[in-house]
Design an enzyme around this catalytic site. Structure first.
Site, PDB file in Angstrom:
ATOM      1  N   LYS A   1     -49.744  49.949  30.482  1.00 49.89           N
ATOM      2  CA  LYS A   1     -50.262  49.844  29.119  1.00 49.89           C
ATOM      3  C   LYS A   1     -51.773  50.058  29.014  1.00 49.89           C
ATOM      4  O   LYS A   1     -52.399  49.625  28.057  1.00 49.89           O
ATOM      5  CB  LYS A   1     -49.885  48.514  28.450  1.00 49.89           C
ATOM      6  CG  LYS A   1     -48.419  48.187  28.436  1.00 49.89           C
ATOM      7  CD  LYS A   1     -47.533  49.333  28.055  1.00 49.89           C
ATOM      8  CE  LYS A   1     -47.666  49.769  26.624  1.00 49.89           C
ATOM      9  NZ  LYS A   1     -46.865  50.993  26.364  1.00 49.89           N
TER      10      LYS A   1
ATOM     11  N   ARG B   1     -57.526  47.737  31.000  1.00 47.54           N
ATOM     12  CA  ARG B   1     -57.615  47.500  29.563  1.00 47.54           C
ATOM     13  C   ARG B   1     -57.863  46.007  29.401  1.00 47.54           C
ATOM     14  O   ARG B   1     -57.408  45.214  30.241  1.00 47.54           O
ATOM     15  CB  ARG B   1     -56.273  47.885  28.926  1.00 47.54           C
ATOM     16  CG  ARG B   1     -56.160  47.613  27.455  1.00 47.54           C
ATOM     17  CD  ARG B   1     -54.788  48.051  26.954  1.00 47.54           C
ATOM     18  NE  ARG B   1     -54.714  47.962  25.522  1.00 47.54           N
ATOM     19  CZ  ARG B   1     -53.645  48.335  24.813  1.00 47.54           C
ATOM     20  NH1 ARG B   1     -52.584  48.831  25.425  1.00 47.54           N
ATOM     21  NH2 ARG B   1     -53.645  48.222  23.503  1.00 47.54           N
TER      22      ARG B   1
HETATM   23  N1  LIG Z   1     -54.903  59.565  23.159  1.00 56.66           N
HETATM   24  C1  LIG Z   1     -55.046  58.255  23.256  1.00 56.66           C
HETATM   25  N2  LIG Z   1     -56.241  57.688  23.037  1.00 56.66           N
HETATM   26  C2  LIG Z   1     -56.395  56.362  23.162  1.00 56.66           C
HETATM   27  N3  LIG Z   1     -55.407  55.506  23.514  1.00 56.66           N
HETATM   28  C3  LIG Z   1     -54.193  56.022  23.736  1.00 56.66           C
HETATM   29  C4  LIG Z   1     -53.957  57.406  23.635  1.00 56.66           C
HETATM   30  N4  LIG Z   1     -52.661  57.608  23.937  1.00 56.66           N
HETATM   31  C5  LIG Z   1     -52.114  56.411  24.221  1.00 56.66           C
HETATM   32  N5  LIG Z   1     -53.037  55.460  24.091  1.00 56.66           N
HETATM   33  C6  LIG Z   1     -52.826  54.035  24.262  1.00 56.66           C
HETATM   34  O1  LIG Z   1     -52.344  53.792  25.583  1.00 56.66           O
HETATM   35  C7  LIG Z   1     -51.462  52.684  25.553  1.00 56.66           C
HETATM   36  C8  LIG Z   1     -50.266  52.983  26.432  1.00 56.66           C
HETATM   37  O2  LIG Z   1     -50.704  53.093  27.732  1.00 56.66           O
HETATM   38  P1  LIG Z   1     -49.810  53.719  28.891  1.00 56.66           P
HETATM   39  O3  LIG Z   1     -49.653  55.166  28.666  1.00 56.66           O
HETATM   40  O4  LIG Z   1     -50.427  53.326  30.177  1.00 56.66           O
HETATM   41  O5  LIG Z   1     -48.461  53.003  28.692  1.00 56.66           O
HETATM   42  S1  LIG Z   1     -47.229  52.991  29.673  1.00 56.66           S
HETATM   43  O6  LIG Z   1     -47.453  51.899  30.641  1.00 56.66           O
HETATM   44  O7  LIG Z   1     -47.125  54.301  30.306  1.00 56.66           O
HETATM   45  O8  LIG Z   1     -46.117  52.720  28.757  1.00 56.66           O
HETATM   46  C9  LIG Z   1     -50.993  52.494  24.122  1.00 56.66           C
HETATM   47  O9  LIG Z   1     -51.298  51.170  23.719  1.00 56.66           O
HETATM   48  P2  LIG Z   1     -50.429  50.381  22.623  1.00 56.66           P
HETATM   49  O10 LIG Z   1     -50.666  51.112  21.334  1.00 56.66           O
HETATM   50  O11 LIG Z   1     -50.967  49.005  22.618  1.00 56.66           O
HETATM   51  O12 LIG Z   1     -49.009  50.456  23.067  1.00 56.66           O
HETATM   52  C10 LIG Z   1     -51.733  53.556  23.336  1.00 56.66           C
HETATM   53  O13 LIG Z   1     -52.314  53.083  22.154  1.00 56.66           O
END
Ligand SMILES: Nc1ncnc2c1ncn2[C@@H]1O[C@H](COP(=O)(O)OS(=O)(=O)O)[C@@H](OP(=O)(O)O)[C@H]1O
Length: 325
Positions: free
Chosen positions: A45, A143
């Site tokens: 996440k 994070r």
């Molecule tokens: N482009 C971009 N910019 C900024 N932030 C972003 C972007 N894409 C994904 N996210 C945020 O990344 C969170 C998910 O992280 P992961 O990809 O590591 O998740 S996972 O473990 O693979 O499911 C997820 O957090 P949550 O919204 O809290 O679920 C996303 O908001």
């Protein structure tokens, strides 16, 4: 600087005992299975999926794709003290990585091979990872731990719908976190946690300093680079440039290909973050405050580790280590 073509070794014990990150094993006539140069070890996440999408657009990087889950699912400790044990682990890892899609020499040539499994950070044994790929670079995306915990719990409720995340986050937290005696930092109720191993892991994953210390006992700090999702959200281009520098890659023209999605986030192509989700309930302010207090000593320790070992790849904005309590 261009990467040289990979070393292609025989898939034999003698050869694999000498193998290292980026080396490939010849399996059949034109088929290769290679060890990665870079592993993104976590955390869940924290945007590791998004980072992989961006890095996958780099012409010199070849991501494995998906999550590999090799080191966190090993049943027995491999005998790394012996050359045969090391060789067997390397061959197994390379074969496991590319089991669905073997590589050709042309595909692997000049490419930095990359795998990501965010579960490694708290579930893999760093000694075993280093035994398989001694000179690999490790990327760690973090994070703010409270936001991470809430996001992980929500994902469980939304996508996995498992039994352990059926109750509200507030109720789950109240069962395991306690403010006892005259302590200002809440602690975990051990008996309750024994009944809730998944929630325990979810909470303990945010004790980043605890896990990072395990890695730093065996991995030279210069080979570990840390980026935060908060930094990525603020300026993905600066983060990508810092990661490219860390990996020895030239800067790719990400600005020319990135677009802003409806959530206001910079994305490359399709991103999970572009899917509009129904509104989700927020944890109460008291749960958030309790969690922040719980994590604050760990954030303090993390700050020391990041500074002492110079692990931060991005300095503007600064890593979000603000301590609220
Ligand atoms: N482009 C971009 N910019 C900024 N932030 C972003 C972007 N894409 C994904 N996210 C945020 O990344 C969170 C998910 O992280 P992961 O990809 O590591 O998740 S996972 O473990 O693979 O499911 C997820 O957090 P949550 O919204 O809290 O679920 C996303 O908001």
């Amino acid at each position: 600087m261009a990467l040289p073509p990979p070393r292609v070794l025989l898939a034999s014990t003698d050869a694999a005992a000498r193998a290292d990150a980026g080396d490939c094993f010849r399996l059949r006539a034109h088929e290769l299975a290679c060890l990665p140069h870079v592993i993104n070890i976590g955390v869940q996440k924290a945007g590791t999926g998004e980072l992989q999408t961006w890095l996958g657009a780099h012409p010199r990087l070849l991501p494995h794709g998906g999550e590999v889950h090799f080191f966190d699912t090993l049943r027995r400790e491999p005998p790394c003290g012996r050359p045969r044990g090391r060789a067997a682990l390397r061959l197994r890892y390379a074969r496991f990585l590319w089991r669905r899609r073997r590589l050709t020499a042309a595909e692997a040539s000049g490419k930095l091979l990359y795998e990501k499994t965010p579960a490694y950070f708290d579930q893999a044994r760093p000694e075993v990872v280093m035994c398989a790929v001694p000179s690999a670079r490790l990327l760690l995306m973090l994070r703010m731990p409270t936001a991470r915990a809430v996001s992980a719990y929500r994902m469980c409720q939304r996508e996995l719908q498992l039994k352990w995340c059926r109750s509200s986050f507030d109720a789950a937290l109240a069962r395991v976190l306690t403010l006892s005696g005259n302590r200002s930092v809440p602690s975990l109720r051990k008996a309750a946690l024994r009944r809730e191993p998944h929630f325990r892991r979810l909470l303990m994953m945010g004790q980043y300093a605890l896990h990072l210390r395990r890695w730093l006992r065996v991995v030279p700090p210069r080979r570990v680079g840390v980026v935060w999702l908060e930094q990525f959200k603020y300026d993905p281009f600066a983060c990508l440039a810092a990661v490219e520098d860390f990996l020895g890659l030239e800067h790719h023209a990400y600005r020319e290909m990135a677009t802003k999605n409806s959530a206001g986030l910079w994305v490359i192509g399709k991103s999970k973050s572009s899917v509009i989700r129904p509104p989700e309930s927020r944890p109460s302010a008291s749960s958030i405050a309790a969690l922040e207090a719980f994590y604050s000593p760990w954030q303090r320790r993390l700050k020391e580790l990041l500074l002492n070992y110079n692990l931060s790849l991005v300095h503007t904005p600064a890593p979000p280590l603000a301590l609220n309590t």
